[in-house]
Motif scaffolding. Sequence first.
Motif, PDB file in Angstrom:
ATOM      1  N   HIS A 161      72.120  43.628  16.375  1.00  0.00           N
ATOM      2  CA  HIS A 161      72.270  44.701  17.369  1.00  0.00           C
ATOM      3  C   HIS A 161      73.267  45.751  16.897  1.00  0.00           C
ATOM      4  O   HIS A 161      73.000  46.959  16.962  1.00  0.00           O
ATOM      5  CB  HIS A 161      72.699  44.065  18.694  1.00  0.00           C
ATOM      6  N   HIS A 213      72.337  49.679  15.645  1.00  0.00           N
ATOM      7  CA  HIS A 213      72.966  50.857  16.266  1.00  0.00           C
ATOM      8  C   HIS A 213      73.888  51.608  15.297  1.00  0.00           C
ATOM      9  O   HIS A 213      74.591  52.521  15.715  1.00  0.00           O
ATOM     10  CB  HIS A 213      73.797  50.431  17.479  1.00  0.00           C
ATOM     11  N   HIS A 269      64.415  50.197  21.371  1.00  0.00           N
ATOM     12  CA  HIS A 269      65.723  49.945  21.974  1.00  0.00           C
ATOM     13  C   HIS A 269      66.667  51.137  21.804  1.00  0.00           C
ATOM     14  O   HIS A 269      67.163  51.688  22.781  1.00  0.00           O
ATOM     15  CB  HIS A 269      66.333  48.687  21.356  1.00  0.00           C
ATOM     16  N   HIS A 329      67.931  53.181  25.333  1.00  0.00           N
ATOM     17  CA  HIS A 329      69.257  53.792  25.476  1.00  0.00           C
ATOM     18  C   HIS A 329      69.195  55.213  26.049  1.00  0.00           C
ATOM     19  O   HIS A 329      70.187  55.700  26.569  1.00  0.00           O
ATOM     20  CB  HIS A 329      70.006  53.777  24.136  1.00  0.00           C
ATOM     21  N   HIS A 342      78.874  49.713  25.787  1.00  0.00           N
ATOM     22  CA  HIS A 342      77.868  49.773  24.727  1.00  0.00           C
ATOM     23  C   HIS A 342      76.947  50.980  24.926  1.00  0.00           C
ATOM     24  O   HIS A 342      76.613  51.681  23.970  1.00  0.00           O
ATOM     25  CB  HIS A 342      77.060  48.473  24.691  1.00  0.00           C
TER      26      HIS A 342
HETATM   27 ZN   LIG Z   1      71.859  48.494  22.429  1.00  0.00          ZN
END
Ligand SMILES: [Zn+2]
Length: 387
Positions: free
Chosen positions: A116, A120, A151, A156, A333
Amino acid sequence: MKQHSGKVSDDCSEIMTRTRQAGQPSAALVRPGELKFSARDVFHCELRQRVDFYFSSTGLRPRDCPQMYLKTVIVVGWCVASYVPLAFVAGPWWFALPLAISLGLSMAAIGFNVMHDGGHRAYSAYGWINRLMAMSLDLLGGSSYVWARKHNSIHHSYANIAGHDDDIDLGLLARLAPDQRRLKIHRLQQYYLWVLYGLMPLKWLMYDDFRDVLRGRIGGHRLARPKGWDLLIFAGGKVMFLSLAFGIPLLFHSVAAVLLLYLVASFVQGVTLGVVFQLAHCVEEAGFPLPGKDTGRVETTWAAHQIETTVDFARRSRVLSWLIGGLNFQIEHHLFPQICHIHYPAVSRLVEDTCREFGLRYAAHETFLSGVASHFRWLRRMGMSGA
Ligand SMILES: [Zn+2]
């Protein structure tokens, strides 16, 4: 979507200067109920400046944290230590079952902690390290290519917007948002969805990835079909995963044993992933805003939208934070996806204080179990007729 690195940009400094020159209230003077659109922009700028100051004053780096490299060794080691005896050593069920459960948990831990952050670009300042970490998903059976679109960019950008956010679309079996159609079966969803979470990885790895790539879209959003290296990694990842999950174990064990233990590991992984993600967005405190009918736009700023649709939980549990890659700090996050999760506890204090000063609601469950209870009640509410 513009990525936010935590570094204050020129346009942000400009907004702050112009706002102050125009005589608008500073962060500390804005009271609840007085928010205007421009003030919310100031909120984001103010917050980014505070987070920036946190890093410059402490000398800490937003990425490339030594703890992360150590953590990666530990969780990958945990996964290998669970897989190797399971795949190569024949043993009774009481030997294999705990190993399969451990393998499922370790796969979820790699997803939360390594993949993850890498996906990102929050793991390292070096692109190739991030890419490598993100590709751990390909070894676990998913596609880092599809995930990046699904994702990073869709979820997001459009968190909790029905019809856009793929994460709240579990098909006909679940109604997670008020604007999704209710079916009779949803009356029982608070009981059966937990089982469905366990089956999600199976559907994701074996069906969804292929469907999305073949269709060239995820829900209503376009997905460029992978080419060159991307296609090679997509196909190579699936082949390697199938070899690890089935090919190698079948050399040493019966078909039934391999399938059963794969299902156990995958189920444990799925329930863990599902619960952690649902606690952040599908609880009573989370908002499900819709774009305006006339404008087609969500009438809040990007930052306000993230805060409105996301809920933290168990922020004081260091063990849980470590295990789930700081995803109990989902507000942080969502606001700063390119900052390594190691920093979320410190950043959360800045976010909460700034939200309070600007009159923005900051929602957090004290414990993991209170988050689970809220998710249960939300599912029950969404399953009721007339809800
Ligand atoms: Zn995320």
